[in-house]
Design a protein around this motif. Structure first.
Motif, short mmCIF file in Angstrom:
data_model
loop_
_atom_site.label_atom_id
_atom_site.label_comp_id
_atom_site.label_asym_id
_atom_site.label_seq_id
_atom_site.Cartn_x
_atom_site.Cartn_y
_atom_site.Cartn_z
N ASP A 62 0.83 -1.21 0.00
CA ASP A 62 0.00 0.00 0.00
C ASP A 62 0.87 1.26 0.00
O ASP A 62 0.57 2.23 -0.70
CB ASP A 62 -0.92 0.02 1.22
N ALA A 63 1.94 1.22 0.79
CA ALA A 63 2.84 2.37 0.85
C ALA A 63 3.52 2.58 -0.50
O ALA A 63 3.69 3.72 -0.95
CB ALA A 63 3.88 2.18 1.95
N ALA A 64 3.91 1.48 -1.16
CA ALA A 64 4.55 1.60 -2.46
C ALA A 64 3.59 2.19 -3.48
O ALA A 64 3.98 3.04 -4.30
CB ALA A 64 5.06 0.24 -2.93
N GLN A 65 2.33 1.77 -3.44
CA GLN A 65 1.33 2.32 -4.35
C GLN A 65 1.09 3.80 -4.07
O GLN A 65 0.97 4.60 -4.99
CB GLN A 65 0.02 1.55 -4.23
N ALA A 66 1.04 4.15 -2.79
CA ALA A 66 0.83 5.56 -2.43
C ALA A 66 2.02 6.42 -2.89
O ALA A 66 1.83 7.53 -3.39
CB ALA A 66 0.64 5.70 -0.92
N ARG A 71 4.43 10.21 -6.77
CA ARG A 71 5.43 10.51 -7.80
C ARG A 71 4.76 10.94 -9.10
O ARG A 71 5.16 11.92 -9.72
CB ARG A 71 6.33 9.30 -8.06
N GLN A 72 3.69 10.24 -9.49
CA GLN A 72 2.97 10.59 -10.71
C GLN A 72 2.33 11.97 -10.59
O GLN A 72 2.37 12.78 -11.52
CB GLN A 72 1.92 9.54 -11.04
N ASP A 73 1.72 12.24 -9.43
CA ASP A 73 1.12 13.57 -9.21
C ASP A 73 2.18 14.66 -9.26
O ASP A 73 1.95 15.74 -9.82
CB ASP A 73 0.39 13.61 -7.86
#
Length: 161
Positions: A62-66, A71-73
């Motif tokens: 979950d932390a990696a996805q967040a 990063r994308q934002d």
């Protein structure tokens, strides 16, 4: 991830209220230290279960996805900022060019408004006679300046005359 931590904090708060009620209504005073030890261990267990799950890998994904979403934002906002800066630079350059054109046009129109006898052969209004008159006027305005004398005395020495 934040939701699981929030739920754990809520459960811990409810448990602590109930545990304090049990400690307050204990049957004998000698059981108080044992009840407090038991409640402390149970609170610590409830606290470390979500943290342990996070550290053991369940929350890591979950932390990696967040972090990837962040990063994308960040990249998207940086691209938008670069585009906005480029647009602002183009607008500033356009405004500057328009301002320079306006100044040139106003200077040309002012040069066109000068009387015929004040213009020289080029038509720009600067004649040699006019420049000579201005120089003479400037020379007559300057008076002679008296020199300034600064006396320096060093302690222990007499001033020189």
């Amino acid at each position: 991830m934040q939701n699981s931590f929030f739920q754990a904090i809520c459960r811990m708060g409810i448990f602590m209220i109930c545990a304090q009620a049990v400690i307050h209504f204990r049957p004998k005073g000698t059981y108080e230290k044992y009840l407090k030890l038991l409640v402390s261990v149970m609170v610590l267990t409830q606290l470390f279960l979500p943290i342990g799950n996070f550290l053991m890998g369940k929350g890591g994904e979950d932390a990696a996805q967040a972090l990837e979403q962040f990063r994308q934002d960040l990249e998207r906002s940086m691209a938008e900022a670069e585009a906005s800066a480029a647009a602002a630079d183009a607008l500033l350059e356009k405004m500057t060019l328009e301002e320079v054109r306006g100044l040139l046009e106003s200077q040309e129109s002012q040069a066109g408004d000068l009387p015929e006898d004040s213009r020289d052969a080029d038509g720009d209004g600067d004649s040699e006679g006019e420049g000579a008159q201005e120089e003479g006027a400037q020379e007559s305005e300057i008076d002679e300046v008296e020199p300034i004398v600064i006396e320096v005395t060093i302690p222990g020495q007499e001033p020189e005359d």
